[in-house]
Design an enzyme around this catalytic site. Structure first.
Site, PDB file in Angstrom:
ATOM      1  N   GLU A  92      -9.265   1.631  -6.683  1.00  0.00           N
ATOM      2  CA  GLU A  92     -10.267   1.928  -5.669  1.00  0.00           C
ATOM      3  C   GLU A  92     -10.015   3.304  -5.052  1.00  0.00           C
ATOM      4  OE1 GLU A  92     -10.345  -1.280  -2.859  1.00  0.00           O
ATOM      5  OE2 GLU A  92     -11.316  -2.637  -4.277  1.00  0.00           O
ATOM      6  N   LYS A  94      -2.963   0.960   8.936  1.00  0.00           N
ATOM      7  CA  LYS A  94      -3.157  -0.039   7.889  1.00  0.00           C
ATOM      8  C   LYS A  94      -1.886  -0.842   7.680  1.00  0.00           C
ATOM      9  CE  LYS A  94      -6.712   2.157   5.041  1.00  0.00           C
ATOM     10  NZ  LYS A  94      -7.053   2.568   3.660  1.00  0.00           N
ATOM     11  N   LYS A 113       0.803  -1.215   0.000  1.00  0.00           N
ATOM     12  CA  LYS A 113       0.000   0.000   0.000  1.00  0.00           C
ATOM     13  C   LYS A 113       0.842   1.273   0.000  1.00  0.00           C
ATOM     14  CE  LYS A 113      -4.354  -1.637   1.952  1.00  0.00           C
ATOM     15  NZ  LYS A 113      -4.201  -3.027   1.596  1.00  0.00           N
ATOM     16  N   ARG A 148      -6.349  -7.748 -10.420  1.00  0.00           N
ATOM     17  CA  ARG A 148      -7.056  -8.970 -10.822  1.00  0.00           C
ATOM     18  C   ARG A 148      -8.458  -8.593 -11.250  1.00  0.00           C
ATOM     19  NH1 ARG A 148     -10.501  -9.237  -6.549  1.00  0.00           N
ATOM     20  NH2 ARG A 148      -9.714  -8.652  -4.508  1.00  0.00           N
ATOM     21  N   HIS A 192     -17.193   4.053  -1.077  1.00  0.00           N
ATOM     22  CA  HIS A 192     -16.168   3.290  -1.795  1.00  0.00           C
ATOM     23  C   HIS A 192     -16.579   3.265  -3.265  1.00  0.00           C
ATOM     24  CE1 HIS A 192     -13.336  -0.303  -2.210  1.00  0.00           C
ATOM     25  NE2 HIS A 192     -13.967  -0.239  -3.375  1.00  0.00           N
ATOM     26  N   GLY A 221      -8.261  -7.347   2.308  1.00  0.00           N
ATOM     27  CA  GLY A 221      -9.413  -8.035   2.881  1.00  0.00           C
ATOM     28  C   GLY A 221      -9.829  -7.516   4.234  1.00  0.00           C
ATOM     29  N   GLY A 222      -9.453  -6.281   4.561  1.00  0.00           N
ATOM     30  CA  GLY A 222      -9.848  -5.693   5.828  1.00  0.00           C
ATOM     31  C   GLY A 222      -8.974  -6.095   7.007  1.00  0.00           C
TER      32      GLY A 222
END
Length: 646
Positions: A275, A158, A116, A297, A208, A164-165
């Site tokens: 995103e 983060k 990230k 993906r 989102h 996936g959270g």
């Protein structure tokens, strides 16, 4: 175009890829674990190769076995689907080194977007707006505390390698930072083998919104508009739609332009999703969205994009992987109507979304099931704005067994119509007519989400479900009674013309009274039916056995059973069959055909109503047949063991 393809995945995405391959004349190879021997994707493929035991760590995550399966089967390419190894750069690299074609972006691109902090550095350099935060190498407590002060609270911790959270913690005040840091680092190390974290300013009512991008090996990159995925639970998407509600054209141009700029900056090839997190406290504007991450993906929610653009994104993937140019230029990609998708999961929302598994005794998704033309790409008339189109992407059908060892999603119900309201109406209606029996499902929960005025008004945000969780997860208290009345009416219908055939509840010197004892989701209930009012609301119902029925009430399925008093009496007297006394899961089978047993010997153990139940032999005998398997979810009355004389 590729001639043969191995799909390194399972379930609905494997089936969906296979359908496109069939249309294009591409030979398909499936891989499967012990749990998926009889899975739909295995039956659909031209060839299937066993790769290991049921746990994903021993099968679908075994890169070496998958590559070997491709070689043995003669496949020339590997499509990873999503999840499992789809964003594993080492796997992509190993596929290429084995002389196979990887259907996806390069390993270098996966690596650059997988971290990230690196992804946000690249985004900043490409001119993409990024939230204020800290993404430095220094990870000591003093540095992180100082950076947190600079960013300001509330903020998010983060995991740098997260997804996936996992590895995310909300810190509302300075005093909580140390404890949440420790927790986030521990989870990041456990989940990703990398304990590094970054800090990011919190958007308190986030939306989102993501952009579908596509690149080829010839330097071109395009977008296929945006999707809104703001309806989430614990950072997992629940319902997705395209285009985003309330999206102004100038903001769309800015957001999609930023996504394409990022794709070009990394030389992106294949399908990808950029995103963005959006400030939901204000109307959409050019300064309200910020880069979140890039998924390298195909996304679960890709069907809504296909339906509004009339494209097949799997076909695009295969063509790009074959070295072809993108099928369409940016100006030729249409945007038509509105599409919405609901993720159907084997889980019980009323029990904290506890995952379920077992045999699907009934599986019907209303109009989506009946009218879906294809689960691969968009129908040819997808761009006809006057049509409502239904699509079902699923890896399961009635009679199949849902394993307990994988993700709980079993299907996706997708509807496209001329506007958002019509699409929501059509999907809600279909969910309301759905019947899923044998396992718990979230269909009723999904319908309540769709019908809520906040969602209808496009005012929801990522945290909205958590705020309304009680109202959304608890089914109406009267649904069991309604289901019971439906079955009672059917059972108390007159069967002939003579007075003895009438079931009108007539009693001498007393008011007419009709009632019947039923089991509603395993609980005994005496259902009274008013003889003067035989008409009731029509609800979908399916017969599972001679004395067991599944009834749908607004998306929630109720199991209605007729108590089998004859079987109970036979068991007391010493009968031949041992049947499930209630719906539940078989957790142990202690006999097999041919075994000799004695009276009161435990033959099987079931788990039902949060308790274990030992089922014993009613008499001495020899096991003639076993009617279930360990791990199977069975309905009441299903024969588990049958005996015969010694």
């Amino acid at each position: 175009m590729l001639k043969s393809l191995l799909i390194a995945n399972r379930g609905e995405i494997a089936c969906r890829i296979i359908e496109t391959c069939k249309r294009l004349g591409v030979r398909t190879v499936a891989v499967y674990s012990d749990a998926d021997v009889y899975a739909r994707h295995v039956a659909m493929a031209d060839e299937a190769v066993h790769i290991g035991a049921s746990p994903a760590t021993e099968s679908y995550l075994q890169a070496g076995r998958i590559i070997e399966a491709a070689k043995v089967s003669g496949a020339e390419a590997i499509h990873p689907g999503y999840g499992f190894l789809s964003e594993n750069a080492d796997f992509a690299e190993a596929v290429a080194k084995a002389g196979l074609i990887w259907v996806g972006p390069t390993a270098a691109t996966i690596r650059s977007m997988g971290l990230k902090d690196e992804a946000k550095r690249i985004a900043e350099e490409a001119g993409v707006p990024v939230l204020p935060g800290y993404r430095g190498e220094a990870q000591d407590a003093a540095t992180l505390e100082g950076e947190a002060e600079r960013i300001g609270y509330p903020l998010l911790i983060k995991a740098v390698a997260g997804g996936g959270g996992r590895g995310i913690r909300l810190v509302a005040r300075k005093e909580d930072l140390a404890g949440e840091l420790e927790s986030a680092v521990r989870e990041a190390k456990s989940s990703f083998g990398d304990g590094r974290v970054m800090l990011e300013k919190l958007v308190e009512q986030p939306r989102h919104i993501e952009v579908q991008v596509f690149g080829d090996s010839h330097g071109d990159a395009v977008h296929l508009y945006e999707r809104d995925c703001s309806l989430q639970r614990r950072r997992q998407k629940v319902v997705e739609e395209a285009p985003a509600p309330g999206m102004p054209e100038d903001v769309r141009a800015a957001m999609t332009g930023a996504a394409v700029d990022l794709a070009k900056a990394v030389g992106y090839q294949g399908a990808g999703t950029v995103e963005f997190i959006v400030d939901g406290t204000r109307p959409l504007a050019k300064d309200t969205f910020f880069f979140l991450e890039m998924n390298t993906r195909l996304q679960v929610e890709h069907p809504v994009t296909e339906l509004i653009t009339g494209t097949d994104l799997v076909e695009w993937q295969l063509r790009v992987a074959s070295g072809e140019k993108l099928p369409l230029k940016q100006g030729d990609i249409p945007l038509n109507g509105h599409a919405i998708e609901a993720r159907i999961c084997a889980e019980d929302p009323a029990d904290n979304f506890r995952p379920g598994a077992g045999r699907l005794y009934a599986f019907n998704l209303g109009n989506v099931e009946r009218l879906s033309e294809s689960s691969a790409g968009a129908p040819a008339d997808a761009l006809d704005g006057d049509l409502t189109l239904y699509r079902l992407d699923s890896g399961f059908g009635a009679g199949d067994t849902v394993p307990a060892v994988y993700d709980s999603m079993i299907a996706k119900a997708i509807v496209k119509s001329w506007d958002r309201e019509s699409a929501i109406d059509a999907l809600s209606e279909s969910l309301g007519e759905s019947i899923i029996a044998g396992i718990p499902s979230n269909v009723g929960f999904l319908k309540r989400c769709l019908d809520h005025p906040v969602f209808r008004g496009g005012e929801h945000h990522v945290n909205w479900i958590a705020e309304e969780i009680d109202a959304l997860t608890q089914a109406k208290t009267d649904i069991r009674e309604a289901a019971g009345r439906l079955v009672a009416h059917a059972l108390l219908t007159d069967t002939g013309d003579t007075p003895f055939d009438q079931k009108d509840g007539w009693r001498l010197n007393a008011p007419a009274h009709r009632s019947i004892r039923l089991k509603l989701d395993g609980e005994i209930a005496d259902i009274a039916v008013d003889a003067r009012d035989p008409v009731m609301e029509i609800m979908p119902a399916i017969s599972i056995t001679d004395h067991s029925f599944a009834v749908a009430v607004d998306g929630d399925t109720v199991l209605v059973d007729i108590p089998d008093y004859e079987a109970e009496a036979e068991a007391i007297a010493g009968g031949d069959k041992v049947s499930a006394p209630m719906p539940g899961k078989v957790i142990d089978l202690r006999v097999q055909p041919g075994d000799e047993v004695t009276k009161d010997q435990t033959l099987a153990v079931m788990e039902a109503m949060k308790m274990e139940h030992s089922l014993k032999a009613p008499r001495d005998g020899i096991v003639k047949a076993v009617g279930a398997s360990v791990g199977e979810q069975v309905a009441e009355g299903v024969m588990l063991v049958e005996l015969e004389e010694v």
